[in-house]
Design an enzyme around this catalytic site. Structure first.
Site, short mmCIF file in Angstrom:
data_model
loop_
_atom_site.label_atom_id
_atom_site.label_comp_id
_atom_site.label_asym_id
_atom_site.label_seq_id
_atom_site.Cartn_x
_atom_site.Cartn_y
_atom_site.Cartn_z
N GLU A 161 -0.55 11.96 -15.60
CA GLU A 161 0.60 11.97 -16.53
C GLU A 161 0.22 12.63 -17.86
OE1 GLU A 161 3.42 11.16 -15.21
OE2 GLU A 161 2.93 9.71 -13.63
N LYS A 203 6.08 11.63 -24.87
CA LYS A 203 7.12 10.94 -24.11
C LYS A 203 8.15 10.33 -25.06
CE LYS A 203 8.29 7.91 -20.36
NZ LYS A 203 7.91 6.92 -19.36
N GLU A 213 18.47 9.98 -19.84
CA GLU A 213 18.22 11.03 -18.84
C GLU A 213 19.47 11.79 -18.44
OE1 GLU A 213 15.29 9.85 -15.96
OE2 GLU A 213 15.52 11.71 -14.82
N ARG A 217 15.29 14.68 -20.63
CA ARG A 217 14.32 13.70 -20.14
C ARG A 217 13.81 14.05 -18.74
NH1 ARG A 217 14.13 7.12 -21.01
NH2 ARG A 217 12.24 6.84 -19.81
N ASN A 221 9.81 14.65 -15.15
CA ASN A 221 9.62 14.61 -13.70
C ASN A 221 8.83 15.80 -13.17
OD1 ASN A 221 11.08 12.22 -13.28
ND2 ASN A 221 13.00 13.35 -13.43
N HIS A 224 6.78 15.64 -10.05
CA HIS A 224 7.21 14.43 -9.34
C HIS A 224 8.16 14.72 -8.18
CE1 HIS A 224 5.27 12.51 -12.70
NE2 HIS A 224 5.54 11.30 -12.25
N1 NAD Z 1 8.87 2.24 -16.64
C1 NAD Z 1 8.35 3.42 -16.50
O1 NAD Z 1 8.75 4.38 -17.16
C2 NAD Z 1 7.23 3.61 -15.51
C3 NAD Z 1 6.53 4.81 -15.48
C4 NAD Z 1 5.47 4.94 -14.59
C5 NAD Z 1 5.12 3.89 -13.76
N2 NAD Z 1 5.81 2.72 -13.81
C6 NAD Z 1 5.44 1.58 -12.95
O2 NAD Z 1 4.10 1.20 -13.26
C7 NAD Z 1 3.54 0.52 -12.14
C8 NAD Z 1 2.11 0.96 -11.95
O3 NAD Z 1 1.37 0.61 -13.10
P1 NAD Z 1 -0.23 0.59 -13.12
O4 NAD Z 1 -0.73 1.81 -12.48
O5 NAD Z 1 -0.62 0.29 -14.50
O6 NAD Z 1 -0.58 -0.57 -12.09
P2 NAD Z 1 -0.77 -2.14 -12.25
O7 NAD Z 1 0.06 -2.70 -13.32
O8 NAD Z 1 -0.60 -2.72 -10.89
O9 NAD Z 1 -2.30 -2.26 -12.68
C9 NAD Z 1 -3.31 -1.81 -11.78
C10 NAD Z 1 -4.36 -2.88 -11.51
O10 NAD Z 1 -5.25 -2.96 -12.62
C11 NAD Z 1 -5.34 -4.31 -13.11
N3 NAD Z 1 -5.56 -4.16 -14.55
C12 NAD Z 1 -4.66 -3.81 -15.49
N4 NAD Z 1 -5.27 -3.64 -16.67
C13 NAD Z 1 -6.58 -3.90 -16.47
C14 NAD Z 1 -7.73 -3.86 -17.31
N5 NAD Z 1 -7.65 -3.45 -18.58
N6 NAD Z 1 -8.92 -4.19 -16.77
C15 NAD Z 1 -9.03 -4.53 -15.45
N7 NAD Z 1 -7.98 -4.57 -14.61
C16 NAD Z 1 -6.78 -4.25 -15.12
C17 NAD Z 1 -4.03 -4.92 -12.70
O11 NAD Z 1 -4.15 -6.33 -12.63
C18 NAD Z 1 -3.80 -4.29 -11.34
O12 NAD Z 1 -4.54 -4.93 -10.35
C19 NAD Z 1 4.45 0.81 -10.96
O13 NAD Z 1 5.18 -0.35 -10.66
C20 NAD Z 1 5.39 1.90 -11.47
O14 NAD Z 1 6.66 1.84 -10.88
C21 NAD Z 1 6.86 2.57 -14.67
ZN ZN Z 2 4.59 9.46 -12.74
#
Ligand code: NAD
Ligand code: ZN
Length: 333
Positions: A161, A203, A213, A217, A221, A224
């Site tokens: 990203e 962002k 969007e 916005r 993507n 993506h």
């Molecule tokens: N709202 C938006 O604009 C947007 C954009 C992109 C992604 N998302 C969403 O984000 C989610 C993915 O987020 P992610 O990749 O952060 O995954 P996640 O929240 O599942 O975190 C990944 C793993 O790392 C662990 N973790 C988190 N912080 C930690 C730390 N500092 N130290 C050790 N472990 C840690 C978590 O417990 C988890 O097991 C998806 O659900 C996706 O749909 C939303």
């Molecule tokens: Zn993404």
């Protein structure tokens, strides 16, 4: 966190929503920062995992918020990765028609992407991220030292990203990433802090111009369109960052074949993706399935797939004018 909340007049008796993994690592430090003994602070935990980003979990949290008498002014602090920011954000947007939300993102993806922009959501059956709202946080606090405890490989999604944001809007950030990629991946200060701040800023600026969007916005993507298709065709065995990296290269190849972007810029992009440890070549999966998945994506208008194509590093266009034969050619057979 305590000081920053006080400076903004945010109530000092918050509810923290987190998971046990993150709470064990950072819960105590956060509570101490809020106030010495932690009285007045409530911690609500949800199990770790995307499957808990659901209406059921939200429902349980509404009950727990009611039980601790959370009120209209009670802030929700979302401490965790993107799963927690989406879920806690959704709860904050809907409980009592909205309570103050503060994001404390602890993954690179959450710091540069999911905690910025106000999209909050839960999944519902096949509808991933489809039950949600636009709800802006009062504050986002990124502590880049929390990234040091992330499991290996967990930086990839965020790095993809970062590269995406640089390509769509900021050639200086791209050059910074080219120059400091080693330090960024090693989470060295000030490189990592600089990258998180500037990516979050890109962002935030884009979303400020087009929150819901309706137009601009959509440039977020970039990579993506193909990326989501690869994720879905491989049943999410290819991770988000890897899929977006492949998608960014595919879109740049399309741009180059259409004479929109020059070869040197494509080479720079591929080089950075490679050095970031991300893949640029799509694995041997049936290309027709990828194209079919893209056609079923929500971003299709009038049967034509809409692409975000780079003109150069730092500048993109949105177009539905990519011919099906060119898509076929670039993706290979
Ligand atoms: N709202 C938006 O604009 C947007 C954009 C992109 C992604 N998302 C969403 O984000 C989610 C993915 O987020 P992610 O990749 O952060 O995954 P996640 O929240 O599942 O975190 C990944 C793993 O790392 C662990 N973790 C988190 N912080 C930690 C730390 N500092 N130290 C050790 N472990 C840690 C978590 O417990 C988890 O097991 C998806 O659900 C996706 O749909 C939303
Ligand atoms: Zn993404």
């Amino acid at each position: 966190v305590g000081t920053l909340l006080a400076e903004r007049g945010i109530d000092a008796n918050p509810v923290i929503i987190t998971n046990p993994v993150i709470n064990r690592l950072y819960g105590d430090a956060l509570q101490q920062s809020l106030q010495g003994d932690g009285s007045g602070v409530t911690v609500l935990q949800v199990p770790d995992g995307e499957e808990y980003k659901s209406l059921e979990t939200a429902g349980r949290l509404y009950g727990e918020l009611t039980a601790v008498h959370a009120e209209r002014q009670t802030p929700i602090l979302a401490l965790g990765g993107g799963v927690i920011s989406d879920l806690a954000g959704f709860v904050a947007a809907t409980y009592l028609r909205g309570v103050p939300l503060v994001h404390l993102p602890t993954t690179l993806l959450a710091q540069v992407d999911s905690s910025i922009g106000g999209k909050v959501a839960v999944n519902h059956g096949q509808l991933k991220n489809k039950i949600g709202a636009f709800y802006q946080p009062r504050l986002v606090i990124c502590d880049t030292t929390t990234l040091k405890t992330l499991p290996s490989g967990q930086l990839d999604d965020g790095l993809a990203e970062v590269i995406k944001s640089a390509v769509i809007r900021d050639k200086e950030l791209f050059a910074f990433v080219e120059e400091h990629l080693g330090a960024i991946r090693a989470l060295e200060e000030p490189a990592i802090e600089e990258v998180v701040f500037r990516t979050a800023e890109i962002k935030a600026r884009v979303v400020e111009e087009d929150e819901k969007e309706l137009g601009l916005r959509a440039i977020l993507n970039y990579g993506h369109t193909v990326g989501h298709a690869i994720e879905s065709v491989t049943d999410f065995k290819v991770g988000h960052g890897a899929a977006v990296a492949m998608g960014m290269v595919a879109a740049a190849r399309i741009a180059q074949a259409m004479d929109i972007m020059d070869t040197q810029e494509l080479a720079r992009l591929q080089e950075v993706i490679h050095r970031a440890g991300l893949p640029s070549e799509i694995p041997p999966i049936d290309r027709h399935r990828i194209i079919e998945a893209m056609t079923h994506d929500k971003k299709v208008t009038g049967g034509r797939i809409r692409f975000v194509l780079p003109r150069s590093i730092g500048d993109v266009i949105i177009t539905s004018e990519v011919s099906p034969s060119l898509i076929n050619k670039v993706l290979g057979s």
